[in-house]
Design an enzyme around this catalytic site. Structure first.
Site, short mmCIF file in Angstrom:
data_model
loop_
_atom_site.label_atom_id
_atom_site.label_comp_id
_atom_site.label_asym_id
_atom_site.label_seq_id
_atom_site.Cartn_x
_atom_site.Cartn_y
_atom_site.Cartn_z
N ARG A 1 150.63 -71.59 -0.61
CA ARG A 1 150.85 -71.28 0.80
C ARG A 1 151.64 -69.97 0.85
O ARG A 1 152.85 -69.97 0.57
CB ARG A 1 151.65 -72.43 1.43
N HIS B 1 155.52 -72.69 6.29
CA HIS B 1 154.83 -73.95 6.56
C HIS B 1 154.17 -73.90 7.95
O HIS B 1 152.99 -74.17 8.11
CB HIS B 1 155.82 -75.11 6.47
N TYR C 1 164.14 -71.52 0.85
CA TYR C 1 163.94 -72.47 -0.26
C TYR C 1 163.01 -71.98 -1.36
O TYR C 1 162.71 -72.73 -2.28
CB TYR C 1 163.44 -73.82 0.28
#
Ligand SMILES: Cc1ncc(C[n+]2csc(CCOP(=O)(O)OP(=O)(O)O)c2C)c(N)n1
Ligand SMILES: [Mg+2]
Length: 393
Positions: free
Chosen positions: A287, A291, A300
């Site tokens: 990805r 998100h 993160y």
């Protein structure tokens, strides 16, 4: 490959692929790959399942796949921009996952049924659905406006993993109705993510599909994250190997390779439609973006990881392949970019022109024939709306 022609054959005029190598040097033996990140074509590869995977597209079909990849990326970028400008409530970008989606989407035959998550804009495009459709949903002006039966593409599902059970039930129905068998048989595909594999629903779907031999392909896009949770928080074994414990085959494909994604999906779908039961495909991808537009991935994950995956970009490798093999003329790439730009502008214009629905219409399509409880809720809501200064709004 022509838009809206997911059933196009892989057999074609250009017989001999250019590279004769069986697999790229240093390639991951667990990963089925037909196009390296450098754009080298691998003629065919024997997967760990013993199956020989290959595609044999015409030049036109190769160009068609490239066009699909560029268009879905551009439309996705436009949707992200629209959200940033306040025109959509949210957007879940497919950036980086174009090849997994276009490869599997084009492998579907017209009669096959797909069950998506909320990120399958590329598959939706391959099914011939107007790309404006999910934008109405994310703008909050409708509840998903396409007819699943007309396009053989179900509604987006946000409840993680739930669609795998819907797909299993549907696929069991296909088998019970005797609609499997031969090239005309119907196969079903269920999309889900790496995070979804930890859900009870997905594991229940695996059990039911297995014991009832459902004509179903579980297509997991392992994009390495479930929001901020990395893959190592979902599993200690490669995801595709889980299938073995449930009693059906699993295979891992390079999800950034549109050719391998096509070959592996076509094979699994044909097995399903001919009565050989379910299988699991793990499309190993990444990805590249957040998100959703509500997420900040810099919190993160580190930049070097993203950069490493940039070198495996699904569009760049297809472009390198087309250039190396001279199967495009000089203006092809500019022409595709121009088409993508025009379609993005058109998408934007239509989003901005979408009418805001009357809030009370949200009760209209809950049940086909309504219900007394719904009538009561509608009446309460109408009263509430009227309590604001200026009436209904
Ligand atoms: C049943 C359920 N639990 C939690 C959520 C919140 N949620 C939305 S997306 C997501 C992560 C999904 O990750 P993955 O399955 O890897 O799919 P991806 O978003 O990476 O495509 C979660 C936990 C949800 N929508 N549904
Ligand atoms: Mg994921």
């Amino acid at each position: 490959m022509a838009k809206g022609d997911p059933g196009a054959t892989t057999r074609s005029r250009r017989a001999a692929p250019r590279s004769k190598r069986a697999a790229a040097k240093g390639a991951d033996p667990e990963l089925v790959q037909l196009l390296t990140p450098e754009g080298e074509r691998i003629e065919s590869v024997i997967g760990p399942d013993g199956v020989e995977y290959r595609v044999d597209f015409s030049d036109e079909e190769y160009r068609g796949l490239y066009r699909d990849l560029v268009l879905v990326r551009k439309l996705d970028a436009e949707a992200t921009a629209l959200q940033r400008q306040g025109e959509l409530g949210l957007w879940a970008s497919l950036l980086g996952q174009e090849a997994a989606q276009v490869g599997s989407g084009r492998a579907l035959r017209p009669q096959d049924m797909a069950f998506p998550t909320y990120r399958e804009h590329g598959v939706l495009y391959c099914r011939g659905i107007d790309p404006i459709m999910p934008l109405g949903l994310f703008r909050g002006v409708d509840q998903g406006g396409w007819d699943p039966n007309e396009f053989k593409f179900n509604m987006y599902t946000i409840v993680i993993g739930a669609q795998t059970l819907h797909a299993t039930g549907y696929a069991m129905g296909v088998a019970m109705d005797g609609r499997t068998g031969g090239d005309d048989g119907e196969a079903v595909i269920a999309y889900f993510g790496d995070g979804a594999t930890s859900q009870g629903d997905v594991n229940e779907a695996f059990v039911w599909a297995s014991v009832f031999n459902a004509p179903l392909v579980f297509f997991c896009q392992n994009n390495q994250y479930a929001i901020s949770e990395p893959l190592e928080r979902q599993t200690r074994v490669p995801l595709y190997r889980r299938a073995g414990g449930f009693g059906f085959p699993g295979i891992r494909v390079d999800g950034n390779d549109v050719l391998a994604s096509y070959a592996v999906t076509r094979h699994a779908l044909d097995n399903a439609r001919s009565g050989q039961g379910p299988s699991l495909i793990e499309a190993y991808t990444y990805r590249m973006g957040a998100h959703t537009t509500s997420d900040d991935p810099t919190r993160y994950r580190i930049a070097s990881e993203v950069e490493a995956w940039q070198a495996k970009d699904p569009i760049a490798r297809m472009k390198a392949f087309l250039e190396k093999q001279k199967i495009v003329d000089a203006d092809f790439f500019a022409e595709v970019d121009e088409q993508a730009r025009r379609e993005a502008v058109h998408l934007r214009e239509r989003v901005l022109a979408m009418p805001d629905p009357e809030p009370v219409t949200m009760f209209d399509h809950v049940y086909p024939n309504g219900s007394p409880e719904l009538d009561e809720q509608r009446a309460q809501f109408t009263k509430y709306q009227a309590s604001f200064e200026g009436g209904a709004h």
